[in-house]
Design a protein around this motif. Structure first.
Motif, PDB file in Angstrom:
ATOM      1  N   GLU A 256       0.802  -1.229   0.000  1.00 52.29           N
ATOM      2  CA  GLU A 256       0.000   0.000   0.000  1.00 52.29           C
ATOM      3  C   GLU A 256       0.833   1.277   0.000  1.00 52.29           C
ATOM      4  OE1 GLU A 256      -2.506  -2.959   2.485  1.00 52.29           O
ATOM      5  OE2 GLU A 256      -0.387  -2.445   2.301  1.00 52.29           O
ATOM      6  N   SER A 257       2.044   1.215   0.516  1.00 59.86           N
ATOM      7  CA  SER A 257       2.846   2.426   0.720  1.00 59.86           C
ATOM      8  C   SER A 257       2.919   3.374  -0.477  1.00 59.86           C
ATOM      9  CB  SER A 257       4.267   2.061   1.164  1.00 59.86           C
ATOM     10  OG  SER A 257       4.220   1.463   2.428  1.00 59.86           O
ATOM     11  N   PRO A 258       3.213   2.881  -1.682  1.00 59.40           N
ATOM     12  CA  PRO A 258       3.300   3.817  -2.811  1.00 59.40           C
ATOM     13  C   PRO A 258       1.961   4.466  -3.183  1.00 59.40           C
ATOM     14  CG  PRO A 258       4.325   1.711  -3.356  1.00 59.40           C
ATOM     15  CD  PRO A 258       3.582   1.529  -2.067  1.00 59.40           C
ATOM     16  N   TYR A 259       0.874   3.941  -2.676  1.00 57.33           N
ATOM     17  CA  TYR A 259      -0.466   4.413  -3.037  1.00 57.33           C
ATOM     18  C   TYR A 259      -1.145   5.158  -1.886  1.00 57.33           C
ATOM     19  CZ  TYR A 259       0.503   1.062  -6.679  1.00 57.33           C
ATOM     20  OH  TYR A 259       1.095   0.372  -7.706  1.00 57.33           O
ATOM     21  N   GLU A 260      -0.438   5.301  -0.769  1.00 60.42           N
ATOM     22  CA  GLU A 260      -1.042   5.930   0.414  1.00 60.42           C
ATOM     23  C   GLU A 260      -1.249   7.424   0.203  1.00 60.42           C
ATOM     24  OE1 GLU A 260      -0.645   5.803   5.227  1.00 60.42           O
ATOM     25  OE2 GLU A 260       1.190   5.538   4.076  1.00 60.42           O
ATOM     26  N   VAL A 261      -2.398   7.903   0.650  1.00 60.01           N
ATOM     27  CA  VAL A 261      -2.719   9.325   0.608  1.00 60.01           C
ATOM     28  C   VAL A 261      -1.800  10.045   1.590  1.00 60.01           C
ATOM     29  CG1 VAL A 261      -4.513  11.001   1.179  1.00 60.01           C
ATOM     30  CG2 VAL A 261      -5.103   8.933  -0.049  1.00 60.01           C
ATOM     31  N   ARG A 262      -1.278  11.189   1.185  1.00 55.32           N
ATOM     32  CA  ARG A 262      -0.374  11.946   2.053  1.00 55.32           C
ATOM     33  C   ARG A 262      -1.107  12.971   2.915  1.00 55.32           C
ATOM     34  NH1 ARG A 262       3.766  12.756  -2.769  1.00 55.32           N
ATOM     35  NH2 ARG A 262       4.700  10.695  -2.711  1.00 55.32           N
ATOM     36  N   GLY A 263      -2.299  13.305   2.525  1.00 53.81           N
ATOM     37  CA  GLY A 263      -3.073  14.305   3.248  1.00 53.81           C
ATOM     38  C   GLY A 263      -4.330  14.626   2.473  1.00 53.81           C
ATOM     39  N   ASP A 264      -4.932  15.759   2.814  1.00 54.43           N
ATOM     40  CA  ASP A 264      -6.136  16.161   2.088  1.00 54.43           C
ATOM     41  C   ASP A 264      -5.976  17.575   1.555  1.00 54.43           C
ATOM     42  OD1 ASP A 264      -7.307  18.155   4.027  1.00 54.43           O
ATOM     43  OD2 ASP A 264      -7.264  16.389   5.306  1.00 54.43           O
ATOM     44  N   LYS A 265      -6.924  17.979   0.720  1.00 51.29           N
ATOM     45  CA  LYS A 265      -6.836  19.273   0.057  1.00 51.29           C
ATOM     46  C   LYS A 265      -7.010  20.444   1.008  1.00 51.29           C
ATOM     47  CE  LYS A 265      -9.070  17.186  -3.727  1.00 51.29           C
ATOM     48  NZ  LYS A 265     -10.192  17.250  -4.632  1.00 51.29           N
ATOM     49  N   VAL A 266      -7.532  20.199   2.201  1.00 54.21           N
ATOM     50  CA  VAL A 266      -7.703  21.266   3.181  1.00 54.21           C
ATOM     51  C   VAL A 266      -6.418  21.447   3.995  1.00 54.21           C
ATOM     52  CG1 VAL A 266      -9.028  22.043   5.192  1.00 54.21           C
ATOM     53  CG2 VAL A 266     -10.191  20.881   3.311  1.00 54.21           C
ATOM     54  N   GLY A 267      -5.915  20.364   4.553  1.00 51.33           N
ATOM     55  CA  GLY A 267      -4.734  20.428   5.420  1.00 51.33           C
ATOM     56  C   GLY A 267      -3.419  20.269   4.693  1.00 51.33           C
ATOM     57  N   GLY A 268      -3.452  19.755   3.474  1.00 53.06           N
ATOM     58  CA  GLY A 268      -2.227  19.534   2.714  1.00 53.06           C
ATOM     59  C   GLY A 268      -1.492  18.280   3.154  1.00 53.06           C
ATOM     60  N   ALA A 269      -0.337  18.074   2.535  1.00 56.11           N
ATOM     61  CA  ALA A 269       0.443  16.868   2.796  1.00 56.11           C
ATOM     62  C   ALA A 269       1.416  17.048   3.959  1.00 56.11           C
ATOM     63  CB  ALA A 269       1.213  16.470   1.538  1.00 56.11           C
ATOM     64  N   THR A 270       1.607  18.284   4.413  1.00 54.27           N
ATOM     65  CA  THR A 270       2.631  18.529   5.425  1.00 54.27           C
ATOM     66  C   THR A 270       2.333  17.839   6.747  1.00 54.27           C
ATOM     67  OG1 THR A 270       1.530  20.591   6.042  1.00 54.27           O
ATOM     68  CG2 THR A 270       3.325  20.739   4.453  1.00 54.27           C
ATOM     69  N   MET A 271       1.062  17.688   7.076  1.00 54.70           N
ATOM     70  CA  MET A 271       0.712  17.059   8.344  1.00 54.70           C
ATOM     71  C   MET A 271       0.828  15.546   8.285  1.00 54.70           C
ATOM     72  SD  MET A 271      -2.515  19.433   9.445  1.00 54.70           S
ATOM     73  CE  MET A 271      -2.856  18.431  10.873  1.00 54.70           C
ATOM     74  N   GLY A 272       0.612  14.939   7.129  1.00 50.47           N
ATOM     75  CA  GLY A 272       0.713  13.489   6.993  1.00 50.47           C
ATOM     76  C   GLY A 272      -0.213  12.722   7.912  1.00 50.47           C
ATOM     77  N   ALA A 273      -1.409  13.225   8.120  1.00 52.48           N
ATOM     78  CA  ALA A 273      -2.344  12.631   9.088  1.00 52.48           C
ATOM     79  C   ALA A 273      -2.634  11.154   8.838  1.00 52.48           C
ATOM     80  CB  ALA A 273      -3.642  13.439   9.139  1.00 52.48           C
ATOM     81  N   PRO A 274      -2.872  10.716   7.598  1.00 52.20           N
ATOM     82  CA  PRO A 274      -3.166   9.289   7.413  1.00 52.20           C
ATOM     83  C   PRO A 274      -2.027   8.376   7.909  1.00 52.20           C
ATOM     84  CG  PRO A 274      -3.809  10.510   5.462  1.00 52.20           C
ATOM     85  CD  PRO A 274      -3.039  11.460   6.341  1.00 52.20           C
ATOM     86  N   ARG A 275      -0.823   8.715   7.565  1.00 54.48           N
ATOM     87  CA  ARG A 275       0.335   7.904   7.953  1.00 54.48           C
ATOM     88  C   ARG A 275       0.559   7.956   9.469  1.00 54.48           C
ATOM     89  NH1 ARG A 275       6.113   8.659   8.101  1.00 54.48           N
ATOM     90  NH2 ARG A 275       7.153   6.763   7.448  1.00 54.48           N
ATOM     91  N   ARG A 276       0.505   9.154  10.039  1.00 56.75           N
ATOM     92  CA  ARG A 276       0.699   9.302  11.484  1.00 56.75           C
ATOM     93  C   ARG A 276      -0.354   8.535  12.263  1.00 56.75           C
ATOM     94  NH1 ARG A 276       0.948  15.104  13.585  1.00 56.75           N
ATOM     95  NH2 ARG A 276      -1.175  14.664  13.134  1.00 56.75           N
ATOM     96  N   ALA A 277      -1.605   8.620  11.817  1.00 57.61           N
ATOM     97  CA  ALA A 277      -2.686   7.913  12.509  1.00 57.61           C
ATOM     98  C   ALA A 277      -2.485   6.411  12.428  1.00 57.61           C
ATOM     99  CB  ALA A 277      -4.035   8.305  11.903  1.00 57.61           C
ATOM    100  N   ARG A 278      -2.066   5.937  11.269  1.00 62.94           N
ATOM    101  CA  ARG A 278      -1.843   4.499  11.091  1.00 62.94           C
ATOM    102  C   ARG A 278      -0.704   4.010  11.973  1.00 62.94           C
ATOM    103  NH1 ARG A 278       1.355   2.148   7.803  1.00 62.94           N
ATOM    104  NH2 ARG A 278       1.722   3.986   6.514  1.00 62.94           N
ATOM    105  N   PHE A 279       0.414   4.740  11.992  1.00 63.53           N
ATOM    106  CA  PHE A 279       1.541   4.356  12.841  1.00 63.53           C
ATOM    107  C   PHE A 279       1.161   4.374  14.317  1.00 63.53           C
ATOM    108  CE2 PHE A 279       5.220   5.585   9.770  1.00 63.53           C
ATOM    109  CZ  PHE A 279       5.025   4.409   9.077  1.00 63.53           C
ATOM    110  N   SER A 280       0.416   5.380  14.735  1.00 68.04           N
ATOM    111  CA  SER A 280      -0.011   5.468  16.132  1.00 68.04           C
ATOM    112  C   SER A 280      -0.863   4.269  16.512  1.00 68.04           C
ATOM    113  CB  SER A 280      -0.813   6.753  16.368  1.00 68.04           C
ATOM    114  OG  SER A 280       0.013   7.873  16.240  1.00 68.04           O
ATOM    115  N   ARG A 281      -1.785   3.906  15.641  1.00 70.16           N
ATOM    116  CA  ARG A 281      -2.680   2.772  15.916  1.00 70.16           C
ATOM    117  C   ARG A 281      -1.871   1.474  15.960  1.00 70.16           C
ATOM    118  NH1 ARG A 281      -7.717   2.939  17.980  1.00 70.16           N
ATOM    119  NH2 ARG A 281      -8.206   4.612  16.574  1.00 70.16           N
ATOM    120  N   GLU A 282      -0.899   1.322  15.044  1.00 70.85           N
ATOM    121  CA  GLU A 282      -0.068   0.111  15.026  1.00 70.85           C
ATOM    122  C   GLU A 282       0.760  -0.027  16.311  1.00 70.85           C
ATOM    123  OE1 GLU A 282       2.190   0.408  11.410  1.00 70.85           O
ATOM    124  OE2 GLU A 282       0.454  -0.074  10.153  1.00 70.85           O
ATOM    125  N   LYS A 283       1.135   1.102  16.905  1.00 75.19           N
ATOM    126  CA  LYS A 283       1.908   1.079  18.152  1.00 75.19           C
ATOM    127  C   LYS A 283       1.019   0.953  19.385  1.00 75.19           C
ATOM    128  CE  LYS A 283       4.330   4.842  17.074  1.00 75.19           C
ATOM    129  NZ  LYS A 283       5.260   5.970  17.243  1.00 75.19           N
TER     130      LYS A 283
END
Length: 115
Positions: free
Chosen positions: A60-87
């Motif tokens: 999935e990594s190459p296809y993962e969304v980096r963010g949304d059009k409102v917050g942009g990619a700088t926050m990386g919320a999808p990835r951060r949320a996934r890593f937090s849940r995995e931990k």
């Protein structure tokens, strides 16, 4: 399209059908927010297309969304949320008390409580 929908339903993450550009920014939909809150993979339909092409679920990594059009990619919320849940950490909104004001006719109260 039916096969694509069936693959999407069997997938445990969230599929988004639109990216604005190479930055992999999705629309900020309710489904997108649910995926972030649950720490799920959020990928584009390109992931499904490639998985169908090769006959198995690709990484999935190459296809993962980096963010949304409102917050942009700088926050990386999808990835951060996934890593937090995995931990085993609490969700991104777990330390907040959220109050919604106004009428929300399209989504019932139960849907918002999921976030």
């Amino acid at each position: 399209m039916l096969l694509l929908r069936q693959v999407g339903l069997a997938y445990g993450g969230v599929l988004t059908s639109f990216f604005s550009d190479e930055n992999r920014l999705a629309s900020r939909t309710f489904k997108y927010l649910q995926g972030i809150a649950a720490g799920k993979w959020i990928v584009g339909l390109e992931w499904v297309e490639e998985s169908l092409r090769v006959g198995l679920a690709v990484c999935e990594s190459p296809y993962e969304v980096r963010g949304d059009k409102v917050g942009g990619a700088t926050m990386g919320a999808p990835r951060r949320a996934r890593f937090s849940r995995e931990k085993g950490e609490l969700g991104l909104l777990s330390n907040y008390d959220v109050r919604l004001v106004g009428e929300f006719r399209l989504l019932g109260e139960g849907n918002w409580s999921i976030l």
